[in-house]
Structure formats: C-alpha cells, structure tokens
Design an enzyme around this catalytic site. Structure first.
Site, PDB file in Angstrom:
ATOM      1  CD  GLU A   1       6.133 -57.474 -21.916  1.00  0.00           C
ATOM      2  OE1 GLU A   1       6.832 -56.577 -21.388  1.00  0.00           O
ATOM      3  OE2 GLU A   1       5.025 -57.826 -21.478  1.00  0.00           O
TER       4      GLU A   1
ATOM      5  CG  HIS B   1      -1.332 -57.869 -25.848  1.00  0.00           C
ATOM      6  ND1 HIS B   1      -1.706 -59.179 -25.654  1.00  0.00           N
ATOM      7  CD2 HIS B   1      -0.118 -57.741 -25.265  1.00  0.00           C
ATOM      8  CE1 HIS B   1      -0.778 -59.822 -24.986  1.00  0.00           C
ATOM      9  NE2 HIS B   1       0.208 -58.970 -24.734  1.00  0.00           N
TER      10      HIS B   1
END
Length: 221
Positions: free
Chosen positions: A88, A15
């Site tokens: 994550e 990202h």
C-alpha cells in the site's frame, strides 16, 4: 467467442477487513492483521476465486494481504509469490491515525492535505512512485502467465487502483472515477485479442453486503 476467452486475465484482489479499516485508521505500510470478519471474507472469496483455476497468486508482503492470499493458495496447493512492490501507499505521518486524530495532531498539514491537490503529507510516498512500482509489478505478473491463464494479485485498495491506472498508461487523476475497492472485492483485467487489455469487472465480490461494505475503502489500506 472462443478466441476472446484465450486472453490472459489478471484478478486484482483487495485484502480482507482489519480492525483499523473499521476505525477508518490509515494503515499504509503498517503491518495490521485481518480481524475475524476479514479472515472469513478471505475464506469465502478464496473459494470463489479458486473456481477460476489461477496458475499463480502474487501478494504484497504485508500480513493482511499474505493471510488473504494464503486462503486461496491453500485451496490451490501452492504458496503466494511475495512482491513488496504491491504494498500500500506509505502514508507518512498519517500512519495509525484517523482523519480526526490527524487533524488534531497536525492541523496545518491536515488543511493543506485537503486543500492542495499537489501536496502530500511529510514522509508519505508520492502517488507517481506508487503508480510506477505497482504497475511494474502488474506487468511482470502478466508477462509470467500464458494465453488463457489467470493470475490473482492480492493487494491494497488505493495501491491497486493506482497500479491499474499505470498498467493502462492512464493519468492518475482518473483515480477519482473509481469507487474505493471493498474489502476482499476484486477487479478483473482481460486481454482482448484485438483491443488489448480491458477492465471487465470491478469491485466484484462473493460476500454478504453488510460485510463487504464495512471498513475504509477510500483510504490507503
């Protein structure tokens, strides 16, 4: 050469930048948005990845990944395929803290975290759990595409490296061989007709160097 190009390809895309990346603040599974630079990074790299004509874009369900993925799916006229397994690491009590704040708030935990390779922070996800869930997600993406097709997976730096190792059945200790992924950089896995899956690119990007190197590439983000 034509035979080699017929293999499937997976593009693992980190990202864009967040304010917490700049502050070296552990994000983990906290839902931190892209900052202005991160949005521009996503737009710029999405234009590059669109040239690969991916047949699908899979994404973590966290906002910083989804907003990154949407820059690409907007160009493709599709929607991201959301998969929470791509999240994550859950960093437990480290979440929201810089390393300095972590040290000051939890000095004994901080000391063990940096001195004992088998220790993990209370409340944090075990690395083996991350390897298992992310690699499973990557295998499912690979199974969903046909020979010659490309899939893009929008995820997080540490989790993508762990998932990549699990995808290849490599030990997690080899994670130290990989530099942290820069914001909006990507790795490319290609299926060779004789040798199977190979890493053919890593930390690739189409970004100005002063932007791509900002942030916290070595921590869960």
């Amino acid at each position: 050469m034509a035979q080699e190009k017929a293999g499937r390809r997976l593009v693992l895309w980190r990202h864009g930048r967040t304010a917490w990346n700049v502050e070296n603040r552990a994000q983990g599974q906290l839902d931190v948005p892209l900052d202005e630079v991160g949005r521009e990074q996503a737009k710029r790299s999405a234009r590059h990845l669109a040239d690969l004509s991916p047949v699908g874009v899979w994404s973590s369900d966290l906002e910083r990944c989804l907003d990154t993925a949407r820059e690409l799916t907007t160009l493709l006229g599709t929607e991201p395929r959301v998969d929470p397994r791509l999240r994550e690491y859950d960093v437990g009590m480290r979440g929201g803290l810089t390393f300095e704040e972590f040290r000051d708030a939890h000095p004994q935990v901080h000391e063990r975290f940096f001195s004992d390779p088998d220790y993990h922070v209370p409340g944090a996800e075990h690395p083996a759990e991350v390897v298992a869930r992310v690699s499973e997600a990557l295998r499912d993406v690979a199974a969903a595409i046909e020979p010659g097709e490309v899939a893009v997976v929008a995820g997080h730096g540490a989790a993508l490296v762990s998932g990549l190792l699990g995808f290849f059945g490599a030990p997690s200790s080899l994670a130290q061989m990989f530099a942290g992924m820069d914001n909006c950089a990507w790795a490319v896995l290609h299926e060779h007709p004789a040798r199977g899956w190979q890493i053919v690119d890593y930390n690739a990007r189409d970004l100005p160097a002063e932007q791509s190197l900002e942030g916290n590439p070595d921590g869960p983000g």
